[in-house]
Motif scaffolding. Structure first.
Motif, PDB file in Angstrom:
ATOM      1  N   VAL A  20       0.855  -1.181   0.000  1.00  0.00           N
ATOM      2  CA  VAL A  20       0.000   0.000   0.000  1.00  0.00           C
ATOM      3  C   VAL A  20       0.896   1.237   0.000  1.00  0.00           C
ATOM      4  O   VAL A  20       1.826   1.343   0.800  1.00  0.00           O
ATOM      5  CB  VAL A  20      -0.928   0.018   1.237  1.00  0.00           C
ATOM      6  CG1 VAL A  20      -1.664   1.352   1.341  1.00  0.00           C
ATOM      7  CG2 VAL A  20      -1.922  -1.127   1.161  1.00  0.00           C
ATOM      8  N   HIS A  62      -0.420  -5.873   4.943  1.00  0.00           N
ATOM      9  CA  HIS A  62       0.088  -5.122   3.805  1.00  0.00           C
ATOM     10  C   HIS A  62       1.315  -4.296   4.206  1.00  0.00           C
ATOM     11  O   HIS A  62       1.236  -3.490   5.140  1.00  0.00           O
ATOM     12  CB  HIS A  62      -0.988  -4.176   3.262  1.00  0.00           C
ATOM     13  CG  HIS A  62      -2.164  -4.882   2.679  1.00  0.00           C
ATOM     14  ND1 HIS A  62      -2.299  -5.093   1.324  1.00  0.00           N
ATOM     15  CD2 HIS A  62      -3.263  -5.427   3.264  1.00  0.00           C
ATOM     16  CE1 HIS A  62      -3.432  -5.735   1.092  1.00  0.00           C
ATOM     17  NE2 HIS A  62      -4.034  -5.944   2.259  1.00  0.00           N
ATOM     18  N   LYS A  90       0.946   5.193  -8.703  1.00  0.00           N
ATOM     19  CA  LYS A  90      -0.181   4.378  -8.244  1.00  0.00           C
ATOM     20  C   LYS A  90      -0.345   4.356  -6.726  1.00  0.00           C
ATOM     21  O   LYS A  90      -0.583   3.313  -6.119  1.00  0.00           O
ATOM     22  CB  LYS A  90      -0.040   2.938  -8.767  1.00  0.00           C
ATOM     23  CG  LYS A  90       0.174   2.808 -10.263  1.00  0.00           C
ATOM     24  CD  LYS A  90      -0.974   3.401 -11.062  1.00  0.00           C
ATOM     25  CE  LYS A  90      -0.765   3.220 -12.574  1.00  0.00           C
ATOM     26  NZ  LYS A  90      -1.842   3.859 -13.361  1.00  0.00           N
ATOM     27  N   ASP A  92      -2.192   4.861  -3.135  1.00  0.00           N
ATOM     28  CA  ASP A  92      -3.561   4.568  -2.717  1.00  0.00           C
ATOM     29  C   ASP A  92      -4.238   5.759  -2.067  1.00  0.00           C
ATOM     30  O   ASP A  92      -5.464   5.867  -2.069  1.00  0.00           O
ATOM     31  CB  ASP A  92      -3.557   3.393  -1.734  1.00  0.00           C
ATOM     32  CG  ASP A  92      -3.081   2.116  -2.397  1.00  0.00           C
ATOM     33  OD1 ASP A  92      -3.903   1.468  -3.070  1.00  0.00           O
ATOM     34  OD2 ASP A  92      -1.887   1.786  -2.252  1.00  0.00           O
ATOM     35  N   THR A 115      -9.108   9.902  -6.072  1.00  0.00           N
ATOM     36  CA  THR A 115      -8.163   9.303  -5.128  1.00  0.00           C
ATOM     37  C   THR A 115      -8.328   9.951  -3.762  1.00  0.00           C
ATOM     38  O   THR A 115      -8.367  11.175  -3.669  1.00  0.00           O
ATOM     39  CB  THR A 115      -6.718   9.493  -5.619  1.00  0.00           C
ATOM     40  OG1 THR A 115      -6.578   8.882  -6.903  1.00  0.00           O
ATOM     41  CG2 THR A 115      -5.716   8.863  -4.661  1.00  0.00           C
TER      42      THR A 115
END
Length: 221
Positions: A20, A62, A90, A92, A115
């Motif tokens: 993550v 994670h 990318k 999170d 996002t």
């Protein structure tokens, strides 16, 4: 006769999930750098606290990576690096700090790119109204852990009231999103000063990086 009872304890660890990523948008250099002076330290402490990672809602552990981007105290770059963190790296979620000049462009990008974003160090009125929001139409993806200008002005008035004055306040701000938010006649500092019986005298906004304030001082005198 008695039957022997055998108890077996199996210790299992959670399955490892995907990494993550938390994207951090922060003014590490330039005139807004004092806002971000503790961000690297904070990120290091966060990483140490998280250790190998965290078990999230899917039951998997994670690993968590924190990705820093320096805005260089530039609003356009704040939007640019936020877009890069979301579209290319990318991440999170975005965490952003450092006045409306950093927070607002980052928040607009995150909202557009759907996002999650959490912001600090930005007056809530600027976060809401300067971005075209309202209490009736909240943003979907962007959030703030924010104080308001009313808290700041109230603190100043508490101090001002301790000394007899003519209740005339000189107010000087930079020509930035932050400065414009503070002097807005409807949602900025003026109505709070007026409600407390103070007259607010605004000087012309100065350009960031200015070193000569002779004109503003003369006006206040």
């Amino acid at each position: 006769t008695t039957a022997a009872t055998t108890t077996t304890t199996v210790s299992t660890t959670p399955e490892v999930g995907r990494e993550v990523k938390i994207g951090v948008v922060s003014p590490q250099t330039g005139p807004l750098a004092p806002f971000g002076i503790a961000d690297q330290w904070s990120a290091a402490l966060t990483a140490k606290t998280l250790g190998e990672g965290r078990v999230l809602g899917d039951g998997k552990e994670h690993p968590i990576e924190i990705v820093f981007q320096d805005t260089q105290s530039d609003s356009n770059r704040a939007a640019q690096v936020t877009g890069d963190l979301i579209s290319n790296q990318k991440v999170d979620i975005i965490a952003v700090s450092g006045s409306p000049d950093t927070v607002l462009p980052a928040a607009d990008q995150a909202e557009a790119l759907e996002t999650p974003l959490l912001s600090v160090f930005c007056p809530w009125a600027a976060f809401v109204f300067s971005r075209g929001g309202s209490f009736e139409q909240p943003f979907k993806w962007t959030f703030g852990h924010l104080l308001g200008m009313e808290q700041g002005v109230t603190s100043w008035i508490d101090m001002f009231d301790m000394t007899p004055t003519n209740k005339v306040v000189g107010f000087i701000v930079p020509n930035t999103a932050d400065g414009m938010a503070w002097i807005d006649e409807n949602t900025g500092a003026p109505p709070f000063f007026a409600a407390a019986g103070y007259t607010m005298v605004k000087s012309g906004e100065f350009q960031p990086g200015s070193e000569d304030f002779t004109a503003q001082i003369a006006q206040f005198k």
